[in-house]
Write a protein that holds these residues in place. Structure first.
Motif, PDB file in Angstrom:
ATOM      1  N   GLU A 245      66.798  12.845  68.417  1.00 28.23           N
ATOM      2  CA  GLU A 245      67.476  13.616  67.729  1.00 28.23           C
ATOM      3  C   GLU A 245      66.917  14.753  67.218  1.00 28.23           C
ATOM      4  O   GLU A 245      67.224  16.007  67.069  1.00 28.23           O
ATOM      5  N   SER A 246      65.639  14.328  66.820  1.00 27.97           N
ATOM      6  CA  SER A 246      64.815  15.619  66.016  1.00 27.97           C
ATOM      7  C   SER A 246      64.322  16.596  67.190  1.00 27.97           C
ATOM      8  O   SER A 246      64.407  17.647  67.073  1.00 27.97           O
ATOM      9  N   GLU A 248      65.936  17.214  69.865  1.00 30.54           N
ATOM     10  CA  GLU A 248      67.269  17.822  70.337  1.00 30.54           C
ATOM     11  C   GLU A 248      67.705  18.864  69.343  1.00 30.54           C
ATOM     12  O   GLU A 248      68.547  19.646  69.679  1.00 30.54           O
ATOM     13  N   ALA A 249      67.181  18.514  68.229  1.00 29.18           N
ATOM     14  CA  ALA A 249      67.651  19.599  66.926  1.00 29.18           C
ATOM     15  C   ALA A 249      66.729  20.975  67.117  1.00 29.18           C
ATOM     16  O   ALA A 249      67.028  21.956  66.433  1.00 29.18           O
ATOM     17  N   LEU A 250      65.622  20.863  68.095  1.00 23.86           N
ATOM     18  CA  LEU A 250      64.753  21.919  67.981  1.00 23.86           C
ATOM     19  C   LEU A 250      65.340  23.010  68.943  1.00 23.86           C
ATOM     20  O   LEU A 250      65.953  22.961  69.644  1.00 23.86           O
TER      21      LEU A 250
END
Lengths: 278, 193
Positions: A245-246, A248-250
């Motif tokens: 998720e980290s 993909e949040a970039l």
């Protein structure tokens, strides 16, 4: 249409937003004053922009807040549940095997760039020549890695200025690695995939990420607290979701593709491959 | 309390502080998602995903960019991801396929003004044609037009959100507006304001 008309029309968008240099702004203004056809185009385009600025907005519905709060409460609970120290020696966790492990392999691919070092194998994994291991490895293990290396994705060392150890990335998902020793003791020094008990590395499911260069540089920061040997990252299974998720949040995260593990084996590992695009 | 202090409390996991912080941005993000996805239910789902992601990763927020820019960054990623996923799913709604400049295909659901919130809004004829025209742009072109002309962000903010250089934003907006001009050419008299 004259050359200057062409030029002006190419610049109309920037002119409307005041993004041209003072000299160009003035030149465009002068041209528009003298050329009715370009003036018409300017009126049309600025009208489109003005209408866009006045588009009605949409608001959150009545249930939005409650639904969001429920999700936030769940997220906070999950966060609490997976809040384990990242910097503990991975192999303590692995040796306990309370949690299975995931393997994150960063493979760097830059389209249109030739490798600056190393060579490309048949399907493109970087095979650095020489390939100095960052850890002490028995010669037979080295050979094993080399054998596995054939048949991988294109990798250039563009973002990676050190030799890439890609044993994990080089393994097809159906492959089962034979361990150097079934009872290989997991240590924090001299770590390689061969050091991981065989039953914990049979299934290499793969998550392929495509990231821009800027996202890649941030992804490396996200992974910074985890055990790493060369370009192989070992993440406890219960932290993989958070890591994904980290990533993909970039900003610059482009795509994720999951390749499930072979049905015959359990999924003890997740192999994450990151492709970097311009 | 300043935004910075609010952010600090959020980074400690305080949900109330977080709800307070995002209060000013909720409708903006829902609207942005709606402009990108063209469906109110999808927009709300996407916006919630954005706010949950942001909450989860508050600790990663360093303050290098503004909180607002960071929100739009994540919203952009979520929306583009949503469109890509939609492409892979069987398309049960009326939609068209678009290919962006990088060759990526997206599914663009066609705006159904009879069902969406735009039904209630008193759209002028020009707004109605523009809404349809936006729908025909690639996801990348629509993204920059929405960020610039609908959300009113600067070129520098858009560059940060999209993750490209300001020069790229300039050319992308330029091309997107030219595309809109072409699509809207049959109705140009409506836009001669």
């Amino acid at each position: 249409m004259s050359k200057s008309c062409n030029e002006v029309r190419q610049n109309l968008s920037l002119y409307i937003d005041g993004q041209l240099s003072l000299k160009e702004m003035e030149k465009t203004r002068q041209h528009l004053a003298d050329c009715q056809a370009c003036q018409d185009e300017y009126t049309f385009l600025s009208g489109v922009v003005k209408i866009a600025e006045t588009m009605p907005t949409v608001s959150a519905g009545e249930d939005f807040h409650q639904a969001l709060r429920d999700k936030l409460v769940s997220a906070a609970a999950e966060k609490e549940a997976v809040n384990v120290p990242k910097k503990r020696p991975m192999w303590q966790a692995l040796s306990g095997m309370a949690a299975a492990a995931a393997v994150i392999v960063l493979s760097v691919v830059a389209f249109g760039q030739l490798p600056k070092m190393g060579s490309l194998t048949e399907q493109g994994t970087l095979s650095s020549e020489p390939t100095p291991r960052m850890t002490q490895t028995a010669p037979e293990k080295e050979q094993k890695v080399d054998n596995i290396n054939h048949g991988n994705d294109v990798v250039t060392p563009k973002m990676v200025q050190k030799p890439v150890y890609d044993a994990a990335s080089s393994i097809d998902k159906e492959d089962v690695i034979e361990p150097a020793s079934e009872n290989a003791e997991v240590q924090s020094v001299g770590l390689s995939l061969e050091d991981v008990p065989a039953d914990k590395r049979k299934a290499l499911t793969t998550i392929r990420y495509t990231l821009t260069e800027s996202a890649y540089s941030q992804a490396v920061i996200v992974l910074a607290g985890y055990e790493q040997r060369d370009m192989v990252y070992f993440i406890p299974q219960n932290e993989v979701q958070s890591i994904c998720e980290s990533i993909e949040a970039l900003s610059g995260y482009v795509e994720r593709r999951d390749e499930p593990a072979s049905e015959q084996v359990t999924s003890d590992f997740v192999q994450i491959m990151i492709t970097v695009i311009e | 309390m300043s935004e910075q202090e609010q952010i600090k409390r959020c980074q400690e996991g305080n949900i109330e502080a977080y709800e307070e912080l995002i209060g000013a941005y909720e409708n903006k993000i829902v609207n942005y998602c709606y402009m990108m996805l063209r469906n109110h239910a999808d927009a709300e789902d996407a916006a919630q995903e954005v706010f949950v992601k942001v909450f989860r990763f508050m600790k990663n927020f360093t303050g290098q960019s503004s909180f607002s820019t960071w929100l739009y960054k994540i919203a952009s990623n979520v929306c583009l991801d949503f469109l890509r996923k939609k492409k892979r799913q069987s398309v049960d709604a009326v939609s068209i396929h678009q290919t962006s400049a990088d060759g990526e295909e997206y599914v663009m659901p066609i705006l159904d003004t009879a069902k969406g919130p735009y039904e209630q809004a008193q759209l002028s004829e020009a707004q109605r044609f523009l809404a349809k025209a936006l729908n025909e742009l690639s996801a990348e072109q629509r993204q920059v037009i929405v960020l610039r002309d609908v959300e009113g962000l600067s070129y520098e903010e858009i560059a940060e959100i999209v993750g490209v250089a300001v020069g790229t934003v300039k050319s992308r907006i330029n091309r997107a507006r030219q595309s809109l001009q072409k699509i809207l050419a049959p109705h140009r008299e409506l836009f001669l304001l």
